[in-house]
Design an enzyme around this catalytic site. Structure first.
Site, PDB file in Angstrom:
ATOM      1  N   CYS A  29      52.443  47.455  49.264  1.00 44.25           N
ATOM      2  CA  CYS A  29      53.258  48.252  48.350  1.00 44.25           C
ATOM      3  C   CYS A  29      53.258  49.761  48.604  1.00 44.25           C
ATOM      4  O   CYS A  29      54.325  50.376  48.678  1.00 44.25           O
ATOM      5  CB  CYS A  29      52.867  47.971  46.913  1.00 44.25           C
ATOM      6  SG  CYS A  29      51.112  48.166  46.557  1.00 44.25           S
ATOM      7  N   ASP A  36      59.410  44.803  47.109  1.00 47.52           N
ATOM      8  CA  ASP A  36      58.857  45.924  47.875  1.00 47.52           C
ATOM      9  C   ASP A  36      58.094  45.486  49.127  1.00 47.52           C
ATOM     10  O   ASP A  36      57.622  46.318  49.887  1.00 47.52           O
ATOM     11  CB  ASP A  36      58.028  46.872  46.995  1.00 47.52           C
ATOM     12  CG  ASP A  36      56.747  46.275  46.449  1.00 47.52           C
ATOM     13  OD1 ASP A  36      56.495  45.081  46.687  1.00 47.52           O
ATOM     14  OD2 ASP A  36      56.000  47.021  45.795  1.00 47.52           O
TER      15      ASP A  36
END
Length: 561
Positions: free
Chosen positions: A18, A179
């Site tokens: 992330c 993501d």
């Protein structure tokens, strides 16, 4: 949303985890160019650069983020009008245009393994990828992931319904994306297509269809390669704002849309407490991975990853010798290069890098990778401690753009020779150990370490001399080589040096992490250090909060009986 919008079939996050992925999104830049590629690092943005919502706010947009940020970059001033769990476009001034992000963490790695869980999808019907063992634990984790995807889709639907109920559906452009790849091991944290590919749907209402490009067909699929670096310039382009020249991404919609790229890029750096260096290139069919630390196994012990049942059962079956070759590879060291044909091998388990019939593809993507490293001024070839020491508190980007402070050509050439593992490169590596630049010396030492016991013992005198190098990263790398591959007599002073460099009272957090990883690599040879390691501090003043968990995790691993 997909029926009325467009699916981008080959969208990559560029990072399989992330924080660096979100760094690419918020900056429109390639994180290794910024020195921001490591998981939960923290570096300044270059002077004069801004995060893309700042351009939108300047243009009059009300910008909100609900709520995860997790950027590896320090924010250069106010980025959002509001960034919190209460942030919402409804809080804007009447009639004000808005830009709003809603982050749903429902499918996060932590939720895949959360128990108890009420099953929706049948684990028996899950397709287990070829790299995972087919066990009840693995099937439950995959089925639970699909359950959480379904749950998240409903959350996204509620967010869209709010727009419809406000009468704004035909005035609002919508992006939907993840993501990085799934939170499962060998997906998350690994720059295969399995870890980098993300869903991407874009909907442009009919009144704004003039902002679309020819590949945008409602209900259709675009074959354009899209990377997370492209999101910032694309949003700016749709708002009529020309993306700044320093953004490395390419707008794929709006008046400033560019030609589609021929290839897209990904990377892997430090993952939490474990170091690695991988770069990835794809043309949409073939995926090429270049490993610069092939002596490390794929499945390094990242504490957070081992909380997932799949990881634990997978490792246990490896230890018991009960895996297929495709499943067992995750627990082995890596080849310098990998090449996969997604059209025939979507699980990326059949490495084509050594096959003569794929030589042209291999050489083409290898060349593209090298061009990307040099053009982007990739800072990943510096040890993490030197990214910070060379920047002297400033932006690492500025270091990367200065050939005197960062002679990338020499450093990269040495890293190439070090990691291709060719025996004839040893004389060049020994010469590199005398270079004036510490990163060149580091890669010279790393090249000996990667080649194992025979090369290390043949060059033990040179490595012992490197224990006195002015650069901590070089000293630690030399000590690791001797501690892991030297004789018992050669290992003893190397282990003592590693212990000294593992103290936060004496060294920066990045040197300490490098030293602790080296002690771990020494295995039972370092068993005598356990008591001393247990006495080391786990925290120190001045360590950024984003790093606070990593040294404690390493010390916990190393002192466990």
């Amino acid at each position: 949303l997909a029926r009325k919008g467009v699916i981008y079939r080959f969208a990559w996050s560029c990072a399989p985890v992330c924080a660096p992925a979100r760094t690419a999104i918020i900056s429109g830049m390639y994180p290794p160019s910024l020195g921001a590629q490591h998981m939960r690092s923290q570096v300044p943005m270059p002077a004069g650069f801004r995060m893309y919502p700042q351009f939108l706010r300047e243009a009059g947009y009300y910008c909100t983020n609900n709520s995860k940020e997790d950027y590896n970059l320090t924010k250069p001033g106010q980025v959002w009008d509001e960034s919190s769990r209460k942030a919402h476009w409804k809080n804007r001034a009447p009639g004000q245009p808005f830009f709003a992000i809603f982050n749903f963490t429902t499918t996060h790695e932590s939720q895949i393994r959360k128990r108890p869980h009420k099953a929706v999808h049948d684990p028996a019907k899950v397709r287990v990828p070829a790299y995972h063992p087919d066990t009840p634990e693995v099937r439950q984790d995959w089925a639970q992931y699909y359950d959480k995807l379904t749950e998240m889709d409903a959350q996204a639907g509620r967010a869209l319904r709010e727009i419809e109920e406000a009468g704004l559906a035909e005035d609002t452009i919508v992006f939907y994306y993840g993501d990085h790849g799934p939170g499962m091991p060998r997906c998350k944290r690994w720059p295969y297509n399995s870890g980098l590919r993300v869903p991407l749907i874009v909907y442009i209402p009919p009144k704004y269809r003039h902002l679309a490009t020819p590949d945008y067909q409602p209900g259709g699929v675009s074959e354009r390669l899209v990377n997370f670096m492209d999101l910032a310039p694309t949003v700016l382009s749709l708002a009529g704002i020309q993306p700044p020249a320093w953004m490395q991404g390419r707008a794929f919609l709006g008046p400033y849309a560019t030609e589609a790229p021929a290839c897209t890029f990904g990377f892997r750096g430090r993952m939490d407490e474990r170091y690695d260096l991988v770069r990835t290139v794809s043309d949409g069919r073939f995926v090429y991975l270049r490993h610069y630390m092939p002596h490390k196994i794929y499945g390094q012990h990242v504490a957070y990853m081992f909380e997932t049942p799949t990881t634990r059962v997978w490792k246990r079956l490896h230890d018991e010798g009960r895996l297929t070759p495709e499943q067992d590879r995750f627990w082995q060291t890596k080849p310098p290069e990998e090449l996969y044909d997604l059209s025939r091998d979507p699980d990326e388990v059949h490495n084509l890098a050594g096959r003569p019939e794929y030589r042209e593809v291999l050489e083409r993507l290898r060349r593209v990778h090298r061009e990307q490293v040099l053009a982007s001024r990739d800072l990943g070839f510096l040890p993490e401690s030197e990214i910070h020491s060379r920047a002297r508190g400033g932006a690492p980007w500025s270091v990367g753009q200065d050939p005197l402070r960062y002679p990338l050509g020499r450093i990269f050439a040495t890293a190439e020779k070090a990691s291709f593992l060719e025996p004839e490169a040893v004389p060049d590596l020994l010469r590199a150990m005398e270079d004036e630049d510490s990163a060149v010396r580091y890669w010279g030492v790393m090249g000996l370490l990667m080649r194992g016991q025979t090369v290390v013992r043949e060059n033990a005198d040179r490595l012992r001399a490197a224990l006195q190098d002015p650069a901590p990263a070089v000293r630690v790398a030399a000590a690791e080589a001797l501690a892991v591959h030297g004789t018992e007599a050669q290992a003893k002073p190397a282990l003592a040096l590693l212990l000294e460099h593992a103290s936060l009272e004496r060294h920066d957090v990045w040197t300490v992490m490098q030293a602790l990883n080296a002690i771990d690599a020494a295995g039972e040879r370092a068993a005598g250090l356990r008591a001393a390691l247990a006495r080391l501090p786990k925290q120190a003043a001045g360590i950024p909060g984003r790093y606070r968990n990593y040294v404690p995790r390493l010390l916990t691993d190393l002192t466990a009986e």
